[in-house]
Design an enzyme around this catalytic site. Structure first.
Site, mmCIF file in Angstrom:
data_model
loop_
_atom_site.group_PDB
_atom_site.id
_atom_site.type_symbol
_atom_site.label_atom_id
_atom_site.label_comp_id
_atom_site.label_asym_id
_atom_site.label_seq_id
_atom_site.Cartn_x
_atom_site.Cartn_y
_atom_site.Cartn_z
ATOM 1 N N CYS B 90 0.829 -1.210 0.000
ATOM 2 C CA CYS B 90 0.000 0.000 0.000
ATOM 3 C C CYS B 90 0.868 1.267 0.000
ATOM 4 O O CYS B 90 1.501 1.560 -0.997
ATOM 5 C CB CYS B 90 -0.979 -0.058 1.170
ATOM 6 S SG CYS B 90 -2.341 1.097 1.024
ATOM 7 N N HIS B 206 -3.512 -5.697 1.234
ATOM 8 C CA HIS B 206 -2.822 -5.894 2.518
ATOM 9 C C HIS B 206 -2.827 -7.366 2.941
ATOM 10 O O HIS B 206 -3.735 -7.780 3.664
ATOM 11 C CB HIS B 206 -3.540 -5.092 3.607
ATOM 12 C CG HIS B 206 -3.336 -3.621 3.523
ATOM 13 N ND1 HIS B 206 -2.358 -2.961 4.213
ATOM 14 C CD2 HIS B 206 -4.004 -2.681 2.826
ATOM 15 C CE1 HIS B 206 -2.417 -1.668 3.955
ATOM 16 N NE2 HIS B 206 -3.412 -1.455 3.115
ATOM 17 N N GLU B 208 -1.134 -8.728 5.182
ATOM 18 C CA GLU B 208 -0.998 -8.829 6.649
ATOM 19 C C GLU B 208 -2.348 -8.710 7.361
ATOM 20 O O GLU B 208 -2.457 -8.993 8.540
ATOM 21 C CB GLU B 208 0.000 -7.781 7.172
ATOM 22 C CG GLU B 208 -0.506 -6.362 7.337
ATOM 23 C CD GLU B 208 -0.612 -5.577 6.022
ATOM 24 O OE1 GLU B 208 -0.403 -6.177 4.954
ATOM 25 O OE2 GLU B 208 -0.934 -4.372 6.082
#
Lengths: 86, 227
Positions: B90, B206, B208
């Site tokens: 990002c 993302h 994560e």
């Protein structure tokens, strides 16, 4: 010497400018039907300390190409560079 | 493999990334403050640097524009030039583009909105250091950005496509790459790319945030597992 620089940074013509498009749409709501192709950029003003106008322009150019504008998406124009009284 | 997660003022996915790498994947990981120049014991031959998501420097001027001049970026560039693995998520992707480690730029989303939702991605290439997932595999991973519209000029796009540097594309649930499945108006539905060497990777989604079923998807785990 001190110089005052005025810089315009605009999104490149071939790129969609969603901000400008949204503003153009709201113009219609205001009844301003003649307004179209709104594009939104940035105006940056700065003071530059330099011995000569040429040196001041060199600094401003470097600021524009290295940081202020991303030349992949934007174009910049130094619209004025004037000496100001110390 | 050890990991370093770079923290800029305004990064806000650094803790999530440290949690994903350290707690979920059990890797050795530490944070690196952007003013540091020393990457400590990270070695380009085997370790990985991660530039996490967030709003470095408040996205002033342009997303990632100011962070690229942080002291640590000289070390990040040197690490990449020595063949080290660098992953930008990002805002990290935006910084890598601004720093010239990846081609192109990320523009304001087509519809002018900040978009935060799960999207589908189609794996396109095995060129990068990320796990060798088969082309066509569909991953469900969240995006959260206002400036995610990948743009590069036609020559650059052709080169990326030809070299297999496009890693992920936005697609629908069935893997069809359509305009409707393109959340931000990115050129060629591009969600992630790598450089010519495959050692520098940038992606808007993302992973994560998709490491545990509790968060709605574990496809991020698939992606990060052997990276």
């Amino acid at each position: 010497m001190h110089y005052k620089a005025e810089i315009n940074i605009m999104p490149r013509k071939e790129l969609l400018d969603p901000q400008g498009k949204t503003v153009a749409r709201s113009m219609k709501q205001l009844g301003l039907h003649g307004i179209q192709n709104v594009r939104i950029g940035k105006h940056i003003s700065m003071e530059v300390k330099a011995q000569t106008e040429e040196e001041a322009r060199k600094q401003v150019e470097e600021a524009c190409t290295r940081l202020l504008a991303n030349l992949i998406m934007e174009k910049y124009e130094i619209v004025s560079l004037e000496a100001c009284p110390d | 493999m050890k990991y370093g997660v770079v923290v800029f003022p305004g990064s806000n996915c650094d803790d999530d990334m440290v949690y994903a790498l350290g707690q979920v994947l059990k890797h050795e990981v530490h944070k690196l403050w952007h003013k540091e120049k020393d990457l400590r014991d990270l070695r380009p031959e085997e370790d990985c640097l991660v530039l996490p998501g967030g709003f470095s420097y408040g996205d002033y001027l342009r997303a990632g524009a100011i962070a690229r001049f942080s002291p640590i970026m000289q070390s990040v560039v040197a690490f990449a030039k020595q063949g080290g693995r660098v992953l930008g998520i990002c805002n990290g992707f935006q910084i890598l583009c601004e720093a010239g480690l990846l081609p192109g730029v990320l523009l304001r989303n087509r519809d002018q909105q900040f978009i935060c939702k799960h999207v589908h991605l189609r794996v396109e290439s095995q060129k990068s250091f990320l796990p060798n997932l088969p082309s066509g595999k569909i991953l469900r991973i969240p995006i959260a950005h206002a400036e995610g519209r990948y743009y590069a000029d036609e020559t650059t796009l052709e080169k990326l496509e030809k070299n297999g540097q496009v890693l992920f594309r936005y697609c629908d649930e069935e893997g069809n790459v359509t305009e409707e499945a393109n959340p931000n108006g990115a050129c060629n539905n591009i969600a992630g790319i790598c450089d010519e060497t495959g050692r520098v990777v940038g992606m808007m989604p993302h992973p994560e945030r998709a490491m545990e079923q509790l968060l709605g998807s574990t496809d991020g785990l698939t992606l990060m597992q052997v990276c």
